[in-house]
Design a protein around this motif. Structure first.
Motif, PDB file in Angstrom:
ATOM      1  N   UNK A 165       0.264  -1.344  -0.181  1.00  0.00           N
ATOM      2  CA  UNK A 165       0.382  -0.014  -0.038  1.00  0.00           C
ATOM      3  C   UNK A 165       0.497   1.589   0.108  1.00  0.00           C
ATOM      4  N   UNK A 166       2.518   1.116   0.103  1.00  0.00           N
ATOM      5  CA  UNK A 166       3.312   2.750  -0.047  1.00  0.00           C
ATOM      6  C   UNK A 166       3.359   2.545  -0.933  1.00  0.00           C
ATOM      7  N   UNK A 167       3.957   4.243  -1.257  1.00  0.00           N
ATOM      8  CA  UNK A 167       4.499   4.426  -2.049  1.00  0.00           C
ATOM      9  C   UNK A 167       6.073   4.132  -2.196  1.00  0.00           C
ATOM     10  N   UNK A 168       6.645   3.747  -2.162  1.00  0.00           N
ATOM     11  CA  UNK A 168       8.124   3.157  -1.113  1.00  0.00           C
ATOM     12  C   UNK A 168       8.397   2.487  -2.981  1.00  0.00           C
ATOM     13  N   UNK A 169       9.726   3.092  -2.850  1.00  0.00           N
ATOM     14  CA  UNK A 169      10.295   2.497  -4.263  1.00  0.00           C
ATOM     15  C   UNK A 169      11.102   0.588  -3.174  1.00  0.00           C
ATOM     16  N   UNK A 170      11.148  -0.513  -3.579  1.00  0.00           N
ATOM     17  CA  UNK A 170      10.948  -1.403  -3.369  1.00  0.00           C
ATOM     18  C   UNK A 170      13.076  -1.715  -4.019  1.00  0.00           C
ATOM     19  N   UNK A 171      13.436  -2.432  -3.095  1.00  0.00           N
ATOM     20  CA  UNK A 171      14.547  -3.153  -4.292  1.00  0.00           C
ATOM     21  C   UNK A 171      14.402  -4.834  -4.220  1.00  0.00           C
ATOM     22  N   UNK A 172      14.137  -5.770  -4.748  1.00  0.00           N
ATOM     23  CA  UNK A 172      14.162  -6.780  -5.019  1.00  0.00           C
ATOM     24  C   UNK A 172      15.073  -8.146  -5.637  1.00  0.00           C
ATOM     25  N   UNK A 173      15.832  -8.590  -4.944  1.00  0.00           N
ATOM     26  CA  UNK A 173      17.119  -8.627  -4.934  1.00  0.00           C
ATOM     27  C   UNK A 173      17.264 -10.501  -4.572  1.00  0.00           C
ATOM     28  N   UNK A 174      17.922 -11.771  -5.594  1.00  0.00           N
ATOM     29  CA  UNK A 174      18.000 -12.719  -5.703  1.00  0.00           C
ATOM     30  C   UNK A 174      19.129 -13.511  -7.245  1.00  0.00           C
ATOM     31  N   UNK A 175      17.994 -14.779  -7.135  1.00  0.00           N
ATOM     32  CA  UNK A 175      19.429 -15.515  -8.944  1.00  0.00           C
ATOM     33  C   UNK A 175      18.005 -15.407  -9.733  1.00  0.00           C
ATOM     34  N   UNK A 299      21.082   3.352  -4.813  1.00  0.00           N
ATOM     35  CA  UNK A 299      21.141   2.791  -3.382  1.00  0.00           C
ATOM     36  C   UNK A 299      20.629   2.827  -2.306  1.00  0.00           C
ATOM     37  N   UNK A 300      20.827   3.541  -2.158  1.00  0.00           N
ATOM     38  CA  UNK A 300      20.348   3.972  -0.336  1.00  0.00           C
ATOM     39  C   UNK A 300      19.062   4.012  -0.884  1.00  0.00           C
ATOM     40  N   UNK A 301      19.049   5.407  -1.943  1.00  0.00           N
ATOM     41  CA  UNK A 301      16.806   4.799  -1.963  1.00  0.00           C
ATOM     42  C   UNK A 301      16.617   4.170  -2.209  1.00  0.00           C
ATOM     43  N   UNK A 302      16.692   3.224  -2.387  1.00  0.00           N
ATOM     44  CA  UNK A 302      15.931   2.044  -3.324  1.00  0.00           C
ATOM     45  C   UNK A 302      16.094   0.870  -2.126  1.00  0.00           C
ATOM     46  N   UNK A 303      17.022   0.749  -1.642  1.00  0.00           N
ATOM     47  CA  UNK A 303      17.037  -0.247  -0.455  1.00  0.00           C
ATOM     48  C   UNK A 303      16.027  -0.388   0.649  1.00  0.00           C
ATOM     49  N   UNK A 304      15.717   0.631   1.421  1.00  0.00           N
ATOM     50  CA  UNK A 304      15.071   1.199   2.212  1.00  0.00           C
ATOM     51  C   UNK A 304      14.123  -0.554   2.673  1.00  0.00           C
ATOM     52  N   UNK A 305      13.491  -0.691   1.200  1.00  0.00           N
ATOM     53  CA  UNK A 305      12.808  -1.637   2.375  1.00  0.00           C
ATOM     54  C   UNK A 305      13.055  -2.807   0.500  1.00  0.00           C
TER      55      UNK A 305
END
Length: 445
Positions: A165-175, A299-305
């Motif tokens: 529900x938030x507007x925050x950017x999200x970083x998704x990491x994985x193989x 990086x620090x702008x998008x990695x909070x989540x």
């Protein structure tokens, strides 16, 4: 009410079930059919005496009665694709003295169109379901359904429900192939932007000199070609492999996230947009930041989540559910009944490392379903690298060097018997092509 039911004779109950508007099926705790009414049999084109005692998935395509029994949770009006149409069945677990003894299924609306006529709001909802169902036949990842009940997947689902529900950017990491895009689609689907566009861009497959135009658009002096950020206005953009973005484009993306504006190529004019940014990388971005290969401020702008999607080998308990989901999907596409999985096949799949993750599993199951002749997936149906049994490589005499040399020769010999491409063999063994040729010569193969 129980006393009232007891007063009904078996013949009365049977008449009610046989002449009801609904189609009925009842299964035991092992999901085997113990009752099915004649109307349902006629639709399925089966003889009732031939299906009593059979596993329900063998008789009713895409059946989820077994899941109702496993989870003990009813499914009400869940769209069910069967014989080229979407129906709306109810599936209810049957409890006796607090224990599940089976399940009851009924089909009230034999055509989704019948239900659509009841309510205009329902009609709009089902139109969306129809669109999503059609997309599923093209790509499993088109529906935001994270398959699995392992602790890892449950935690990801819980996190997504909180951050969506938030507007925050999200970083998704994985193989690669682990399901990062599925997570992104789930976030969008559960947000208040779900009716707006979900736009995807993979930075690893677009030439670097075209990336800026693809993302931000271009003004040619007469017309403005919208970039994908603008196309996602009001919705969500999912930027795959963001680690491939050049530094200059990273700076423009950072400005867009912070200020909500973009500057198309070829103009100084800025455009305001409201686009949520989801990004993914199959390389830990922190490592790239330390190596000065990715902007620290971005990086620090998008990695909070940050969502860390585990590889399939770390959630192998989800494998049976994934296998059954893919079998149902591809059997429906091929127009055939659901295929069983032999226990030895399941064992082989559970003991494989899955370097290609869920995507590799999906591709293998798709091939098996379309190539299998019988109604059961056997070891012979598996690709060779999955069914290959350990050979008796070890010799009991000789020095350690002689024993290791013998094992090396046997391994290479076995690979050569099933694979002619030396490049592939070298890759699978983790050695260079020249080293492989040296060993072939050494062992006279």
């Amino acid at each position: 009410m129980g006393e009232c039911i007891k007063n009904l004779s078996p013949k009365v109950i049977e008449q009610i079930l046989e002449t009801s508007f609904s189609w009925f099926v009842v299964v035991d705790k092992n999901a085997r059919i113990i009752y099915i009414n004649k109307e349902y049999c006629d639709f399925l084109e089966v003889e009732r005496e031939n299906v009593i005692g059979k596993y329900v998935g063998e008789v009713i395509e895409n059946s989820e009665m077994h899941l109702v029994i496993e989870k003990g949770v009813a499914q009400i009006a869940a769209p069910h694709y069967i014989k080229g149409n979407y129906m709306l069945p109810n599936r209810i677990p049957i409890y006796v003295d607090g224990e599940i003894v089976g399940a009851f299924g009924s089909v009230m609306f034999r055509d989704v169109n019948d239900w659509k006529k009841l309510n205009s709001h329902v009609q709009k909802t089902l139109e969306k379901i129809d669109e999503n169902m059609k997309s599923t036949m093209e790509s499993l990842n088109s529906l935001p359904s994270l398959i699995g009940s392992s602790n890892a997947i449950r935690k990801i689902k819980e996190t997504i429900s909180i951050i969506a529900p938030t507007k925050l950017p999200v970083l998704i990491e994985g193989e690669i192939g682990s399901g990062k895009e599925l997570c992104a689609r789930s976030i969008h689907h559960l947000s208040d932007r779900y009716e707006k566009p979900f736009v995807n861009i993979n930075c690893s497959i677009i030439p670097i000199d075209l990336l800026e135009v693809e993302l931000f658009g271009k003004w040619d002096g007469t017309n403005l070609k919208k970039g994908r950020l603008s196309l996602a206005d009001g919705g969500t953009i999912y930027i795959q492999e963001i680690n491939e973005l050049p530094f200059t484009i990273q700076a423009k993306l950072l400005k867009m996230i912070q200020e909500g504006t973009i500057q198309p190529v070829g103009t100084d004019h800025e455009i305001s947009i409201n686009t949520r940014v989801l990004v993914s990388s199959n390389i830990p971005l922190l490592d790239l930041v330390k190596a000065k290969k990715f902007r620290e401020d971005l990086f620090y702008r998008i990695q909070s989540i940050t969502l860390l999607v585990p590889p399939l080998r770390e959630r192998i308990e989800d494998l049976p559910e994934l296998i059954q989901t893919f079998i149902n999907k591809f059997c429906a596409e091929a127009g055939r009944r659901t295929i069983k999985v032999h226990r030895k096949v399941l064992w082989a799949l559970q003991n494989y490392d899955w370097p290609g993750n869920v995507r590799e599993l999906q591709n293998i199951i798709q091939a098996i379903v379309h190539l299998a002749d019988g109604e059961e997936i056997t070891e012979d149906s598996l690709p060779f690298h999955l069914r290959r049994k350990p050979s008796n490589f070890i010799r009991s005499n000789g020095t350690l060097e002689e024993i290791l040399s013998h094992v090396e020769g046997q391994v290479i010999k076995e690979y050569l018997e099933v694979e002619k491409d030396k490049n592939k063999i070298a890759e699978q063994l983790g050695i260079s092509r020249s080293t492989l040729y040296e060993k072939i010569k050494k062992h006279n193969l």
